[in-house]
Design a protein around this motif. Sequence first.
Motif, PDB file in Angstrom:
ATOM      1  N   TRP A 155     -75.146  -6.644  51.964  1.00  0.00           N
ATOM      2  CA  TRP A 155     -74.964  -7.706  52.707  1.00  0.00           C
ATOM      3  C   TRP A 155     -75.062  -7.419  54.481  1.00  0.00           C
ATOM      4  N   LEU A 156     -75.439  -6.513  54.650  1.00  0.00           N
ATOM      5  CA  LEU A 156     -75.868  -6.112  56.106  1.00  0.00           C
ATOM      6  C   LEU A 156     -77.013  -7.138  56.580  1.00  0.00           C
ATOM      7  N   ASP A 157     -78.004  -7.281  55.733  1.00  0.00           N
ATOM      8  CA  ASP A 157     -79.160  -8.206  56.108  1.00  0.00           C
ATOM      9  C   ASP A 157     -78.514  -9.819  56.043  1.00  0.00           C
ATOM     10  N   ASN A 158     -77.729 -10.077  55.270  1.00  0.00           N
ATOM     11  CA  ASN A 158     -76.956 -11.409  55.416  1.00  0.00           C
ATOM     12  C   ASN A 158     -76.337 -11.614  56.591  1.00  0.00           C
ATOM     13  N   ALA A 159     -75.648 -10.279  57.276  1.00  0.00           N
ATOM     14  CA  ALA A 159     -75.044 -10.663  58.451  1.00  0.00           C
ATOM     15  C   ALA A 159     -76.048 -10.572  59.572  1.00  0.00           C
ATOM     16  N   TRP A 160     -76.995  -9.892  59.500  1.00  0.00           N
ATOM     17  CA  TRP A 160     -78.221 -10.174  60.546  1.00  0.00           C
ATOM     18  C   TRP A 160     -78.683 -11.614  60.606  1.00  0.00           C
ATOM     19  N   LEU A 161     -78.732 -12.226  59.416  1.00  0.00           N
ATOM     20  CA  LEU A 161     -79.445 -13.489  59.392  1.00  0.00           C
ATOM     21  C   LEU A 161     -78.436 -14.472  59.850  1.00  0.00           C
ATOM     22  N   ALA A 162     -77.074 -14.345  59.594  1.00  0.00           N
ATOM     23  CA  ALA A 162     -75.991 -15.296  60.248  1.00  0.00           C
ATOM     24  C   ALA A 162     -76.132 -15.209  61.710  1.00  0.00           C
ATOM     25  N   LEU A 163     -76.014 -13.852  62.123  1.00  0.00           N
ATOM     26  CA  LEU A 163     -75.870 -13.781  63.531  1.00  0.00           C
ATOM     27  C   LEU A 163     -77.257 -14.349  64.197  1.00  0.00           C
ATOM     28  N   GLY A 164     -78.119 -14.334  63.492  1.00  0.00           N
ATOM     29  CA  GLY A 164     -79.418 -14.878  64.114  1.00  0.00           C
ATOM     30  C   GLY A 164     -79.240 -16.393  64.284  1.00  0.00           C
ATOM     31  N   ASN A 165     -78.957 -16.787  63.229  1.00  0.00           N
ATOM     32  CA  ASN A 165     -78.885 -18.361  63.063  1.00  0.00           C
ATOM     33  C   ASN A 165     -77.810 -18.706  63.824  1.00  0.00           C
ATOM     34  N   ALA A 166     -76.871 -18.199  64.072  1.00  0.00           N
ATOM     35  CA  ALA A 166     -75.689 -18.488  65.088  1.00  0.00           C
ATOM     36  C   ALA A 166     -76.022 -18.599  66.453  1.00  0.00           C
ATOM     37  N   LEU A 167     -77.023 -17.825  66.881  1.00  0.00           N
ATOM     38  CA  LEU A 167     -77.592 -17.471  68.230  1.00  0.00           C
ATOM     39  C   LEU A 167     -78.551 -18.399  68.159  1.00  0.00           C
TER      40      LEU A 167
END
Length: 230
Positions: A155-167
């Motif tokens: 789920w690390l990659d899910n976190a990177w995607l979520a962070l990028g989308n939030a930014l």
Amino acid sequence: MNLTILVPTRGRPANLARLWQAFVATCDMPTRLVALVDNDDPELAAYQALADELHDEPYFRMGIGPRLRLGPTLNEVAPKWAQRCGAVGFMGDDHLPRTVGWDGRYLEELEKLGTGLAYGNDLIQGQAIPTQVAMTSDIILATRCMVPPGMTHLWLDNAWLALGNALGAISYLPDVIVEHLHPIAGRAQWDAGYQECNTDALSSADRAVFEAWQESELPAWVQQIREYER
């Protein structure tokens, strides 16, 4: 801007050697590969032999330390490299860059974003999640993390995607191939490392941490990153 790629690796010195040769063949920037090896690795001698062989390579480094698992290792090491370069990335020892100039493409996208993340096509997940990633160093310096604390491996990659989308600042490069040689796609054998990481129990635990972070901590990360002064 320059780029450092962190590669936590365990039990697979041949994979690391293969990845380094791919860097030599495909990088067109002074991109550094930093291998992160556990001091209890059963293949430690082979890793040390590889480091000795590559001693004079200016863009290869190896760090040896206590075993923390993937997420904690990235959070321990990434802030140190973020202070030294403009962008920090992650690849597994089972990734393999195929596109010549992939690193320059990542940096080009990150320069456009100013602050953000970029990832290529791993030929398994594609745009769905960034199984390999590069991010501007201010993200790491602002949060003091590369991944949400408490996540072990999945789920690390899910976190990177979520962070990028939030930014609102994440770029997917479909024509930049960084192949993921994973057994889920029949591109590697299910060795002890894969068996340890890919369990329902670990997936459930990491997913719970990810979802809690996304709900309660992600907005604070975005604010910290936006307010950070480089």
